[in-house]
Structures are given as C-alpha cells and as structure tokens.
Scaffold this active site. Structure first.
Site, short mmCIF file in Angstrom:
data_model
loop_
_atom_site.label_atom_id
_atom_site.label_comp_id
_atom_site.label_asym_id
_atom_site.label_seq_id
_atom_site.Cartn_x
_atom_site.Cartn_y
_atom_site.Cartn_z
N ASN A 97 12.27 -5.32 -6.90
CA ASN A 97 12.65 -5.41 -5.49
C ASN A 97 11.64 -6.29 -4.77
OD1 ASN A 97 14.86 -3.57 -5.71
ND2 ASN A 97 13.37 -1.91 -5.85
N HIS A 110 5.68 -5.37 -8.79
CA HIS A 110 5.94 -4.46 -9.91
C HIS A 110 7.35 -4.68 -10.44
CE1 HIS A 110 6.87 -2.46 -6.09
NE2 HIS A 110 7.89 -1.88 -6.72
P1 5GP Z 1 9.83 -0.32 -4.81
O1 5GP Z 1 10.74 0.46 -3.89
O2 5GP Z 1 8.67 -0.91 -4.08
O3 5GP Z 1 10.57 -1.32 -5.66
O4 5GP Z 1 9.28 0.73 -5.85
C1 5GP Z 1 8.12 1.48 -5.66
C2 5GP Z 1 8.13 2.58 -6.70
O5 5GP Z 1 6.83 3.13 -6.75
C3 5GP Z 1 9.10 3.72 -6.39
O6 5GP Z 1 10.04 3.84 -7.43
C4 5GP Z 1 8.19 4.94 -6.27
O7 5GP Z 1 8.75 6.11 -6.82
C5 5GP Z 1 6.94 4.50 -7.02
N1 5GP Z 1 5.71 5.11 -6.56
C6 5GP Z 1 5.30 5.26 -5.27
N2 5GP Z 1 4.10 5.87 -5.21
C7 5GP Z 1 3.74 6.12 -6.50
C8 5GP Z 1 2.60 6.74 -7.08
O8 5GP Z 1 1.68 7.19 -6.41
N3 5GP Z 1 2.57 6.80 -8.44
C9 5GP Z 1 3.59 6.31 -9.21
N4 5GP Z 1 3.46 6.44 -10.54
N5 5GP Z 1 4.67 5.72 -8.69
C10 5GP Z 1 4.76 5.63 -7.35
#
Ligand code: 5GP
Length: 129
Positions: A97, A110
């Site tokens: 994303n 990521h």
């Molecule tokens: P995005 O929405 O930015 O593409 O994805 C961020 C991801 O990071 C989400 O799927 C969320 O669950 C994950 N995430 C957020 N905080 C943490 C954390 O403290 N530890 C881990 N392992 N994942 C996290």
C-alpha cells in the site's frame, strides 16, 4: 491515519522501532538489507511484513532513492521468505500500500506477503468514503 507521502521519514514510526528492537519482534527472516516478521493483525493464515532496513517512507520513496543493492536485496528476501515458509508451490500474494488512496498506515516501506489459503479474488474494492 494514512501516510502523507510528502512528509519526510519519521524515525519514530513503529517499524523503525522494531528495527531498533525497541519493541519485541518475532523475526522470520533477516539479512543485511531486510527484516521480515509477522503482521500483528493477520489478514490470512500467513501474513508476513517484509521491510527494508533503510529509512524509506513508501514504495515510491524506495524505488526513487534506495541503492540498487537494497532493491535487489528486498526482492531476493521476499523469495527467500516464501521458500522458507514453503509457499513456492501453493503461492502467495504481495501487496504494498502506497499513500492515502491505498490506505498505507505505517510510514516505513513494507511489503505484505499473504498466503496459506485461497485468497479472495484479486484486490480492488472501492470504499464508500
Ligand atoms: P499498511 O496499512 O501500512 O499497508 O500496513 C501496516 C501493517 O502493519 C498492518 O497490516 C498492521 O496490522 C501492521 N502493524 C501495525 N503495527 C504493528 C506492530 O506493532 N507490529 C506488527 N508486527 N505489525 C504491525
């Protein structure tokens, strides 16, 4: 809150803290350029986040600024994670994303690796707002 792609890298974001081991992490894979760990809120039986160690806000930032070795390192790490998790035959989905319209929440580039079941058909569903 979604990531503002115009803002500089925030070294206090949660993945930066994970990289500095300021918060606990279960490491699935690590090398010079890359770290992989389980997503805290898995959306599939296998949900791994694969991140570069360098300070990049997004896929766009990474593609524009990262060194070739970092870009190659991330690509190879994704393949190694998939092999390590024995997903090479069954397959997996990669998602990155980027910015507000994609709902990026963590401002450190990521890649989501999702697997372990037949995933929903493709990706794009417009939200109501
Ligand atoms: P995005 O929405 O930015 O593409 O994805 C961020 C991801 O990071 C989400 O799927 C969320 O669950 C994950 N995430 C957020 N905080 C943490 C954390 O403290 N530890 C881990 N392992 N994942 C996290």
């Amino acid at each position: 809150m979604s990531v503002d792609l115009k803002r500089p890298y925030d070294p206090e974001n949660i993945f930066a803290k994970i990289l500095r081991r300021e918060v606990p992490v279960q490491i699935i894979y690590e090398d010079e350029y890359t770290l992989a760990f389980p997503d805290i809120a898995p959306q599939a039986p296998v949900h791994v986040l694969i991140i570069p160690k360098g300070p990049y806000v997004s896929s766009a930032d990474f593609g524009a600024v990262a060194k070739d070795a970092e870009i190659a390192g991330l690509a190879r790490a994704i393949t190694k994670v998939a092999e390590q998790l024995k997903l090479s035959g069954s397959g997996y989905r990669l998602i990155s994303n980027t910015g507000p319209d994609a709902g990026q929440e963590v401002p450190h580039y990521h890649v989501h690796l999702l697997a372990g079941e037949k995933l929903s058909s493709k990706l794009v569903k417009k939200t109501s707002n």
